[in-house]
Design an enzyme around this catalytic site. Sequence first.
Site, PDB file in Angstrom:
ATOM      1  N   SER A  82       4.410  -1.371   3.010  1.00 34.16           N
ATOM      2  CA  SER A  82       3.905  -2.593   3.511  1.00 34.16           C
ATOM      3  C   SER A  82       3.844  -3.959   3.294  1.00 34.16           C
ATOM      4  O   SER A  82       2.974  -4.579   2.977  1.00 34.16           O
ATOM      5  CB  SER A  82       2.185  -2.184   3.808  1.00 34.16           C
ATOM      6  OG  SER A  82       1.934  -1.353   4.634  1.00 34.16           O
TER       7      SER A  82
ATOM      8  N   ARG B  58       0.880  -0.871  -0.036  1.00 37.88           N
ATOM      9  CA  ARG B  58      -0.005  -0.006   0.106  1.00 37.88           C
ATOM     10  C   ARG B  58       0.953   1.133   0.025  1.00 37.88           C
ATOM     11  O   ARG B  58       2.004   1.268   0.498  1.00 37.88           O
ATOM     12  CB  ARG B  58      -0.781   0.090   1.171  1.00 37.88           C
ATOM     13  CG  ARG B  58      -0.317   0.166   2.647  1.00 37.88           C
ATOM     14  CD  ARG B  58      -0.231   1.531   3.169  1.00 37.88           C
ATOM     15  NE  ARG B  58       0.544   1.432   4.251  1.00 37.88           N
ATOM     16  CZ  ARG B  58       1.841   1.915   4.308  1.00 37.88           C
ATOM     17  NH1 ARG B  58       2.351   2.113   3.219  1.00 37.88           N
ATOM     18  NH2 ARG B  58       2.470   2.095   5.516  1.00 37.88           N
TER      19      ARG B  58
ATOM     20  N   ASP C  58      -3.227   6.408  12.925  1.00 34.04           N
ATOM     21  CA  ASP C  58      -4.242   5.127  13.045  1.00 34.04           C
ATOM     22  C   ASP C  58      -4.203   4.774  14.442  1.00 34.04           C
ATOM     23  O   ASP C  58      -5.338   4.196  14.808  1.00 34.04           O
ATOM     24  CB  ASP C  58      -3.749   4.218  12.020  1.00 34.04           C
ATOM     25  CG  ASP C  58      -2.318   3.475  12.050  1.00 34.04           C
ATOM     26  OD1 ASP C  58      -1.529   4.201  12.656  1.00 34.04           O
ATOM     27  OD2 ASP C  58      -2.142   2.574  11.385  1.00 34.04           O
TER      28      ASP C  58
ATOM     29  N   GLU D 272      -0.740  10.329   8.452  1.00 33.46           N
ATOM     30  CA  GLU D 272       0.456   9.337   8.517  1.00 33.46           C
ATOM     31  C   GLU D 272       0.511   9.578  10.468  1.00 33.46           C
ATOM     32  O   GLU D 272       0.288  10.550  10.912  1.00 33.46           O
ATOM     33  CB  GLU D 272       1.572   9.812   8.100  1.00 33.46           C
ATOM     34  CG  GLU D 272       2.660   8.777   7.943  1.00 33.46           C
ATOM     35  CD  GLU D 272       1.956   7.695   6.704  1.00 33.46           C
ATOM     36  OE1 GLU D 272       1.525   6.821   7.200  1.00 33.46           O
ATOM     37  OE2 GLU D 272       2.188   8.318   5.431  1.00 33.46           O
TER      38      GLU D 272
ATOM     39  N   ASP E 115      -2.429  -0.788   7.586  1.00 33.38           N
ATOM     40  CA  ASP E 115      -1.813  -1.508   6.437  1.00 33.38           C
ATOM     41  C   ASP E 115      -2.687  -2.791   6.142  1.00 33.38           C
ATOM     42  O   ASP E 115      -2.831  -3.075   4.973  1.00 33.38           O
ATOM     43  CB  ASP E 115      -0.379  -1.663   6.855  1.00 33.38           C
ATOM     44  CG  ASP E 115       0.538  -0.477   7.227  1.00 33.38           C
ATOM     45  OD1 ASP E 115       0.148   0.374   6.879  1.00 33.38           O
ATOM     46  OD2 ASP E 115       1.569  -0.908   7.759  1.00 33.38           O
TER      47      ASP E 115
ATOM     48  N   GLY F 170       8.879   0.857   3.362  1.00 31.28           N
ATOM     49  CA  GLY F 170       7.435   1.496   3.734  1.00 31.28           C
ATOM     50  C   GLY F 170       6.214   1.342   3.054  1.00 31.28           C
ATOM     51  O   GLY F 170       5.489   2.298   3.202  1.00 31.28           O
TER      52      GLY F 170
ATOM     53  N   GLY G 261      11.090  -3.694   3.285  1.00 28.75           N
ATOM     54  CA  GLY G 261      11.468  -2.688   4.278  1.00 28.75           C
ATOM     55  C   GLY G 261      11.331  -1.262   3.544  1.00 28.75           C
ATOM     56  O   GLY G 261      12.079  -0.316   4.216  1.00 28.75           O
TER      57      GLY G 261
ATOM     58  N   TYR H 107       9.243   4.144  16.880  1.00 31.54           N
ATOM     59  CA  TYR H 107       7.563   4.002  16.454  1.00 31.54           C
ATOM     60  C   TYR H 107       6.956   3.786  17.899  1.00 31.54           C
ATOM     61  O   TYR H 107       5.754   4.627  18.219  1.00 31.54           O
ATOM     62  CB  TYR H 107       7.569   2.725  15.640  1.00 31.54           C
ATOM     63  CG  TYR H 107       5.849   2.804  15.057  1.00 31.54           C
ATOM     64  CD1 TYR H 107       5.606   3.237  13.956  1.00 31.54           C
ATOM     65  CD2 TYR H 107       5.133   1.678  15.919  1.00 31.54           C
ATOM     66  CE1 TYR H 107       4.206   3.364  13.598  1.00 31.54           C
ATOM     67  CE2 TYR H 107       3.787   1.792  15.613  1.00 31.54           C
ATOM     68  CZ  TYR H 107       3.396   2.376  14.183  1.00 31.54           C
ATOM     69  OH  TYR H 107       1.981   2.340  13.923  1.00 31.54           O
TER      70      TYR H 107
HETATM   71  C1  GLA Z   1       3.574   1.899   9.854  1.00 32.23           C
HETATM   72  C2  GLA Z   1       2.400   1.255  10.692  1.00 32.23           C
HETATM   73  C3  GLA Z   1       1.049   1.514  10.493  1.00 32.23           C
HETATM   74  C4  GLA Z   1       0.902   3.324  10.707  1.00 32.23           C
HETATM   75  C5  GLA Z   1       2.092   3.862   9.780  1.00 32.23           C
HETATM   76  C6  GLA Z   1       2.315   5.259  10.094  1.00 32.23           C
HETATM   77  O1  GLA Z   1       3.179   1.583   8.628  1.00 32.23           O
HETATM   78  O2  GLA Z   1       2.403  -0.147  10.321  1.00 32.23           O
HETATM   79  O3  GLA Z   1       0.204   0.978  11.295  1.00 32.23           O
HETATM   80  O4  GLA Z   1       1.078   3.684  11.848  1.00 32.23           O
HETATM   81  O5  GLA Z   1       3.280   3.197   9.970  1.00 32.23           O
HETATM   82  O6  GLA Z   1       1.252   5.902   9.591  1.00 32.23           O
END
Ligand code: GLA
Length: 392
Positions: free
Chosen positions: A133, A35, A44, A41, A179, A131, A129, A229
């Site tokens: 997903s 995705r 969630d 951002e 994601d 970003g 890796g 995170y």
């Molecule tokens: C990662 C996490 C998501 C979300 C994003 C930031 O992708 O898996 O759940 O928190 O970071 O928006």
Amino acid sequence: MSDAVTVEEQVERAGQAFTRRFGRPARLASVAPGRVNLIGEHTDYNDGFVLPMAIERQTVLVADRRADTHATVVSASQDMPASFQVDKTLAPGEPKWANYVRGVVAGSLNHGLNPGGFDALIDSTVPLGGGLSSSAALEMATATLIEALAGRTLEPVVKAMVGVFAEHTFAGVPCGIMDQFISAMGRPGQAMLLDCRTRQMRMVPLGDASVAILIANTNVRHELTGGEYAQRRRQCEAAAGALGIKALRDATLGELEAARTRLDEVVYRRARHVIGENARTVQAADDLAAGRWARVGELMYASHQSLKEDYEVSCAELDVLVDLTRPLVGKGVYGARMTGGGFGGCTVTLVQAEAVPEVTAHLEREYQARTGIAATVFSTRPAAGARGIPVG
Ligand code: GLA
């Protein structure tokens, strides 16, 4: 491995690899997409709003049943095969990459879905890796394969939550729900406005042939993501606690300002990002639906600025890719921002479709000149979510 393959070609080559590896043909196949998040951002896990779309990069699984309760899972790109028993004793283990698979099997068993023993092979065009997903794509492809093996389906929302369970419990990543929801439930030609509190989804049309979504991979991943995170999540919880609310979703900027003196300066800035980002995301969904591209672009730049300065999850390479688009606003570019968790990975740029070749060339040339690193740039349309694929 080439990325420019159709799902059918990918299933075909995975099937051939399966036959070479296991000495019999695969009988089942599933696919789930990666995705890109257009905006919303780090909202969630604050019960907020996100606006992702599924991309034309996906993870394919091909498989066949076994007579016993053993599972062997091999990957076209990972050396170490995974091997485990499909039963209630399933726990995280080695190799690490397979914990997404183990976790989904365990989560499915918890929901009464027993796939029995199976052999499977993974073929993915989602960069690992990056970003985009890749892990959610693997989880949702696995969950879809288990549905086929068990002969029963899960509600799509439950299926997405099985992926979240795998992340939290088996991979040790305290992610939100974005994601897995988009990988499970994406639709061609549509982005998804997801309310992460109520889990209500509103599909937002994004099929206009005159605009394109450009993804640019910095091809760097700074190794601080895991701890950073979790720390951002804690800071958000601290802000919500100080404001006396359940989650930052419930606060307005006015309320935050009124409480400013009671908040730690960093916690205040984290909260300011989340509250502003929620408002931008809801606004962007309306602007996108109405074709107000320039307005969406402005919101994307504002999102990036906030992620960079208030949330501090950007990095030099992401900033370079976003800044490189700025001189092209009004000349084919509408807006750009970092996408996903941050500290590397990709940017997403909204562009006029006819400007794609020129913007791509500009980003590739200038990024290389400024960083010495080659970026990977590609355009994509909103793709379909996870599904089973007929084999043979
Ligand atoms: C990662 C996490 C998501 C979300 C994003 C930031 O992708 O898996 O759940 O928190 O970071 O928006």
